[in-house]
Design an enzyme around this catalytic site. Sequence first.
Site, PDB file in Angstrom:
ATOM      1  N   VAL A 154       0.859  -1.183   0.000  1.00  0.00           N
ATOM      2  CA  VAL A 154       0.000   0.000   0.000  1.00  0.00           C
ATOM      3  C   VAL A 154       0.894   1.231   0.000  1.00  0.00           C
ATOM      4  O   VAL A 154       1.827   1.342   0.789  1.00  0.00           O
ATOM      5  CB  VAL A 154      -0.931   0.004   1.235  1.00  0.00           C
ATOM      6  CG1 VAL A 154      -1.656   1.339   1.354  1.00  0.00           C
ATOM      7  CG2 VAL A 154      -1.948  -1.133   1.146  1.00  0.00           C
ATOM      8  N   GLY A 185       4.317   4.171   3.125  1.00  0.00           N
ATOM      9  CA  GLY A 185       3.869   2.935   2.494  1.00  0.00           C
ATOM     10  C   GLY A 185       3.989   1.791   3.475  1.00  0.00           C
ATOM     11  O   GLY A 185       4.539   1.962   4.563  1.00  0.00           O
ATOM     12  N   LYS A 186       3.466   0.666   3.132  1.00  0.00           N
ATOM     13  CA  LYS A 186       3.621  -0.534   3.973  1.00  0.00           C
ATOM     14  C   LYS A 186       3.254  -1.739   3.136  1.00  0.00           C
ATOM     15  O   LYS A 186       2.503  -1.620   2.167  1.00  0.00           O
ATOM     16  CB  LYS A 186       2.688  -0.457   5.190  1.00  0.00           C
ATOM     17  CG  LYS A 186       3.124  -1.341   6.343  1.00  0.00           C
ATOM     18  CD  LYS A 186       4.191  -0.663   7.195  1.00  0.00           C
ATOM     19  CE  LYS A 186       4.650  -1.520   8.332  1.00  0.00           C
ATOM     20  NZ  LYS A 186       5.524  -0.748   9.251  1.00  0.00           N
ATOM     21  N   GLY A 187       3.780  -2.902   3.510  1.00  0.00           N
ATOM     22  CA  GLY A 187       3.436  -4.111   2.764  1.00  0.00           C
ATOM     23  C   GLY A 187       3.545  -5.330   3.638  1.00  0.00           C
ATOM     24  O   GLY A 187       3.866  -5.231   4.816  1.00  0.00           O
ATOM     25  N   ASP A 192       9.884  -5.286   9.119  1.00  0.00           N
ATOM     26  CA  ASP A 192       8.850  -5.049  10.139  1.00  0.00           C
ATOM     27  C   ASP A 192       8.669  -6.385  10.869  1.00  0.00           C
ATOM     28  O   ASP A 192       9.546  -7.255  10.797  1.00  0.00           O
ATOM     29  CB  ASP A 192       7.552  -4.555   9.471  1.00  0.00           C
ATOM     30  CG  ASP A 192       6.526  -4.070  10.490  1.00  0.00           C
ATOM     31  OD1 ASP A 192       6.775  -3.057  11.155  1.00  0.00           O
ATOM     32  OD2 ASP A 192       5.479  -4.725  10.645  1.00  0.00           O
TER      33      ASP A 192
END
Length: 459
Positions: free
Chosen positions: A92, A137-139, A178
Amino acid sequence: MAHHSAPATIIAPTSRPHDGFQTSRVYDELGMQRDPNNVYLQSIDAVLTAAEMLNLPHYLQLILAQPQNETMVHFPVKMDDGNYALFKGYRVQHNNALGPYKGGLRYHEHVSLDDVKALALLMTMKCALVRVPYGGGKGGVKCDPYKMSRDELMRVTRRFAFAIAHMIGPDTDIPAPDVGTNAQTMAWFSDTYATISKSVPDAMAVVTGKPVEVGGSLGREKATGQGVVDVLAEVLPELKLDFAKCTASVLGYGNVGSWAARLAAQRGCKIIAVMDHTGALRNDAGFDTEALAEHVAKHGGVAGFEKAAGKTKGVGGTPISTKEFYATKVDIFIPAALEQMVNEESAGWMDCKVVAEGANAPTTPAGERLLLKRGIEILPAILCNAGGVTVSYFEWVQNKTKSAWDIEKVDEELNRHMVMAARRTRLARQKYECDMRTAAYIAALENIGKAYQLRGIFP
Ligand code: NAD
């Protein structure tokens, strides 16, 4: 001994102007559901509350209320037993007004689109608060990394990198570790990206949090925990607390929790309770935080550390229940595990003066209201855990300039960024007379608002 003086008034907790959930008209305009248990809606609600207080133009509130891009991919991976499994991955990209999208990759069995959206939004706010030139962002990949072999994890990582390679890059979107991923994951990821992106200069800079041998920065591994400690050191004196005389509980003893515990202990703070997914322990004399980190590295969790007590005096702890863990009387409570663990029930048990959010979104709105009502200060995640992305930025700068900083420079620059972010938050709090979370969002939104004002909206 813990120092239990009355909290100072200078940053005494003040509530948000309303306790209602999702009152903004943005929800109706965007057709968003009003679900108080949805972590994305909780996060955006807090941001929109701050935006209203700041008088951020309505069109910017609309823009920030949804990510710019949401990608879901499915990819097959051959498992060790010869069978194929199909994995679901996410990336995202929330906002890039201030620079390339930036944010971690999570491997966890409960990863969902809304979680990733919430974490991406928090990254936008975090980077803006700490003034690193990135967006958010992040995934992640929905999987249980603890049940996979090293080879399986490598194949999942390489296929995932391949599946999203077209939308990331060292100047467009830069992932990082993460929960459930680490420096090794980043090495596989960047190797895959660099292999298939031969024309991209500095291709290994596509991710940060790499091992030092392949372009990582000194100090990145401890950076998030160190940032938590830097913020506490800046804020505690105003609460009339002396770090060296404080006691603390740490929830989660992974990257963030174990480093926050070790670095706080180095300043004289006693870590008297710890809990992770394997159990909870208490030691009123203060844990040997280094020995506990070694135990976790070897055994996968804090459980069993009590056995050391018989052998080495004062090292291990006594097993306690989850409720006893939360209810342990301490000065500082550091949630550094997963989201939503400080909820209405656990907040009711907690007996502390300050919550330093090492994890992202660890406190539910109901939990937060209860803590604030009880006069407990909450140092919000976008401030407290910004150390990780800050040193990620230093790593990226080193990659781009083909240089290597020594650890003293990393530590000094990190401390400068954390102290400035804490001061920015405090100033916003005094100006807008709000709680620290709202203040941190206001300080972040000021920066994003100015960028939009200068850049305008295409066309
Ligand atoms: P990690 O995987 O290293 O550690 C996670 C910890 O949470 C482990 O100790 C695990 O036992 C614990 N945990 C998991 N489920 C639990 C449960 N049900 N009850 C109690 N404990 C549980 O992850 P991390 O990198 O330390 O990340 C922790 C948090 O910090 C996450 O919210 C992450 O998004 C956030 N964060 C991490 C970084 C970073 O640089 N690693 C940066 C900013 C924010």
